[in-house]
Design an enzyme around this catalytic site. Structure first.
Site, PDB file in Angstrom:
ATOM      1  N   LYS A 136      -3.240   7.537  11.404  1.00 31.55           N
ATOM      2  CA  LYS A 136      -2.849   8.829  10.907  1.00 31.55           C
ATOM      3  C   LYS A 136      -3.404   9.488  10.851  1.00 31.55           C
ATOM      4  O   LYS A 136      -4.402   9.280  11.390  1.00 31.55           O
ATOM      5  CB  LYS A 136      -1.847   8.132   9.356  1.00 31.55           C
ATOM      6  CG  LYS A 136      -1.485   6.960   9.213  1.00 31.55           C
ATOM      7  CD  LYS A 136      -0.908   6.114   7.307  1.00 31.55           C
ATOM      8  CE  LYS A 136      -0.035   5.896   7.284  1.00 31.55           C
ATOM      9  NZ  LYS A 136       0.517   5.164   6.026  1.00 31.55           N
ATOM     10  N   PHE A 182       9.780   7.465  -1.234  1.00 35.08           N
ATOM     11  CA  PHE A 182       8.513   8.531  -0.769  1.00 35.08           C
ATOM     12  C   PHE A 182       9.087   9.104   0.558  1.00 35.08           C
ATOM     13  O   PHE A 182       7.455   9.011   1.293  1.00 35.08           O
ATOM     14  CB  PHE A 182       7.080   7.877  -0.935  1.00 35.08           C
ATOM     15  CG  PHE A 182       6.792   6.108  -0.479  1.00 35.08           C
ATOM     16  CD1 PHE A 182       7.286   6.303   0.653  1.00 35.08           C
ATOM     17  CD2 PHE A 182       7.568   5.432  -1.404  1.00 35.08           C
ATOM     18  CE1 PHE A 182       7.851   4.575   0.709  1.00 35.08           C
ATOM     19  CE2 PHE A 182       7.731   4.274  -1.177  1.00 35.08           C
ATOM     20  CZ  PHE A 182       7.854   3.413   0.394  1.00 35.08           C
ATOM     21  N   ARG A 230      -8.986   1.646   4.470  1.00 36.13           N
ATOM     22  CA  ARG A 230      -8.124   2.502   3.536  1.00 36.13           C
ATOM     23  C   ARG A 230      -9.100   3.684   2.536  1.00 36.13           C
ATOM     24  O   ARG A 230      -9.571   4.273   1.946  1.00 36.13           O
ATOM     25  CB  ARG A 230      -7.230   2.357   3.146  1.00 36.13           C
ATOM     26  CG  ARG A 230      -5.626   2.031   4.227  1.00 36.13           C
ATOM     27  CD  ARG A 230      -5.013   1.405   3.940  1.00 36.13           C
ATOM     28  NE  ARG A 230      -3.785   1.751   4.441  1.00 36.13           N
ATOM     29  CZ  ARG A 230      -2.320   1.036   3.918  1.00 36.13           C
ATOM     30  NH1 ARG A 230      -2.275  -0.161   3.396  1.00 36.13           N
ATOM     31  NH2 ARG A 230      -1.453   1.609   5.405  1.00 36.13           N
ATOM     32  N   ASN A 240      -2.681   7.223   3.538  1.00 36.66           N
ATOM     33  CA  ASN A 240      -4.203   6.283   3.781  1.00 36.66           C
ATOM     34  C   ASN A 240      -4.445   5.786   4.611  1.00 36.66           C
ATOM     35  O   ASN A 240      -5.194   5.001   4.752  1.00 36.66           O
ATOM     36  CB  ASN A 240      -3.378   4.832   2.708  1.00 36.66           C
ATOM     37  CG  ASN A 240      -2.279   5.271   3.402  1.00 36.66           C
ATOM     38  OD1 ASN A 240      -2.000   5.900   4.201  1.00 36.66           O
ATOM     39  ND2 ASN A 240      -0.880   3.749   3.026  1.00 36.66           N
ATOM     40  N   HIS A 243      -2.318   2.514   9.434  1.00 37.71           N
ATOM     41  CA  HIS A 243      -0.975   1.420   9.348  1.00 37.71           C
ATOM     42  C   HIS A 243      -1.340   0.465  10.342  1.00 37.71           C
ATOM     43  O   HIS A 243      -2.197   0.644  10.694  1.00 37.71           O
ATOM     44  CB  HIS A 243       0.090   1.894   9.412  1.00 37.71           C
ATOM     45  CG  HIS A 243       1.122   1.308  10.393  1.00 37.71           C
ATOM     46  ND1 HIS A 243       2.257   1.338   9.171  1.00 37.71           N
ATOM     47  CD2 HIS A 243       1.422   0.824  11.431  1.00 37.71           C
ATOM     48  CE1 HIS A 243       3.023   0.404   9.523  1.00 37.71           C
ATOM     49  NE2 HIS A 243       2.566   0.110  10.666  1.00 37.71           N
TER      50      HIS A 243
END
Ligand code: ADP
Ligand code: MG
Length: 418
Positions: A136, A182, A230, A240, A243
């Site tokens: 990410k 979220f 993470r 975090n 993925h």
């Protein structure tokens, strides 16, 4: 099963025939004794007999080590990808290598098989599975370091590209979270800057990757799984860093979004993050095989460059010839350079010097160093070719020679090739 059948394995192979806009399917027989293959095209009409497409022959880069689901190799300029085992014999033989010893009838072939496996430099545990993984935005600054960790964990990256996601891409990826509070956060988070999507191969890839990723909440991860990605790179339960697909079904669906096996009838995959403002670097197949990608990216970052886009390619012969056309008849290694670039996966990078200050092209040529790694080690020992190159052909990276070609080379990889 007679002795003849015993010496060969059978796979399903696919080739994305872009000219005809269809995926051609083949049965491939692989003969262990001499590394030869034979291809039969499977035809769509019911009852149509498979048609001999390639007589039994030896093809460069085809060997036992490349015989796993997901691997790609080049047959007469076409990139063929193994999509599955075609018979139970192959599945069992390759999948349960250790049990082969007991089950083998033909002792000679058995021995040959094991010796060959042990001799493979790039031998991968057989019966491998695939999974989808993504860095990410908050992990991208340290992607070089993370790629090294991924390699050390025993994952092989068979596909990768940086993508600029939009809202729709994120709703597609996270369709199970529709309506969750979220989701707005997630859209914001993942659209701010590029992500790195990857297809990883390993034994029990899905669960192995999820274990490495760790719990959703990075703070919890630091307590419960301190070595996880993470725990190391994430901040909290929102930011975090990475993925992973949680099961086989999700993994297949997510891989299909990012790396569709064919463009035919598919929604278009997320757009690459290329801006065409930087210069081109290709990390050559030998350097990838030797595991240098993470370290090369580290050197590029330390050299003051930003990687704007990164994508793995299996370059077809015609494309390698086109890229290297300027060297034809000029550089004696031309043919070997084409061979090297089509030998396996390479990674193309768009790199920009110091956030657009200065000239990316000439700066990057300095960082790459002299074409010949032996000369580089003498006069420019801190360059990429001095550190990761071996010969004039296996010299770790390609970079654009003349400034006039920069735009077309970047475009060639990031706009034209898929
Ligand atoms: P995972 O990524 O571990 O499969 P989920 O599928 O539950 O986790 O959620 C998808 C992503 O959405 C998470 O990785 C995280 O970035 C974000 N997320 C999940 N729950 C929350 C939350 N309560 N608050 C903020 N962001 C969250
Ligand atoms: Mg999830």
């Amino acid at each position: 099963m007679n002795g003849y059948e015993y010496k060969r394995c059978s796979f399903l192979v696919e080739w994305d025939d872009e000219d005809a806009s269809l995926v051609r399917k083949f049965q491939m027989l692989y003969y262990l004794e001499d590394d030869t293959i034979e291809l039969y095209e499977l035809r769509k009409n019911k009852g149509a007999r498979p048609r001999l497409f390639l007589k039994r022959t030896r093809v460069a880069a085809v060997n036992l080590g490349s015989m796993h689901v997901g691997s790609t190799f080049n047959v007469m300029g076409r990139n063929m990808r193994i999509s599955d085992f075609a018979d139970e014999f192959t599945r069992n033989k390759l999948g349960k290598l250790l049990q082969v010893v007991d089950r083998c009838v033909d002792r000679f072939v058995e021995l040959l098989f094991i010796i060959e496996v042990l001799n493979q430099d790039d031998f991968l545990p057989l019966y491998l599975k695939r999974t989808f993984a993504m860095l990410k935005p908050d992990a991208m600054d340290r992607s070089d370091e993370i790629l090294n960790l991924i390699k050390d964990r025993g994952f092989k990256i068979v596909n990768m590209k940086t993508v600029s996601l939009d809202r729709n891409d994120i709703l597609r990826l996270y369709k199970e979270h529709e309506g969750k509070p979220f989701l707005g956060f997630l859209v914001n988070y993942l659209t701010t800057s590029p992500c790195l999507a990857m297809e990883l191969v390993a034994e029990n890839a899905v669960s192995h990757w999820m274990e490495f990723v760790g719990p959703t909440d990075s703070e919890r991860a630091r307590v419960e799984a301190p070595g996880s990605l993470r725990a190391l790179y994430g901040r909290d339960k929102g930011y975090n860093a990475v993925h992973g697909s949680k099961n086989e079904e999700d993994s297949k669906r997510e891989l299909d979004i990012f790396f569709p096996s064919t463009q035919v009838g598919n929604l278009s995959p997320p757009r690459t993050s290329a801006t065409l403002e930087g210069t081109l670097c290709i990390v050559k197949p030998h350097a990838l095989k030797e595991g240098h990608l993470g370290s090369i990216l580290q050197e590029i970052r330390k050299g003051g460059f930003r990687v704007i886009a990164m994508q793995m390619f299996y370059v077809e012969r015609v494309n390698a010839e086109e890229l290297y056309e300027v060297y034809k008849g000029v550089v004696p290694e031309y043919a070997d350079m084409v061979d090297e670039l089509t030998q396996g996966a390479c990674v193309a990078l768009e790199v920009r010097y110091d956030a657009n200050v200065g000239d990316s092209h000439s700066r990057f040529r300095e960082l790459a160093g002299p074409r010949d790694p032996d000369i580089a080690r003498h006069i420019e020992p801190s360059t990429l070719r001095a550190k990761f190159g071996k010969t004039r052909v296996e010299n770790a990276v390609h970079c654009t020679d003349i400034p006039e070609d920069v735009v077309s080379e970047v475009e060639y990889f990031f706009l034209m090739l898929q």
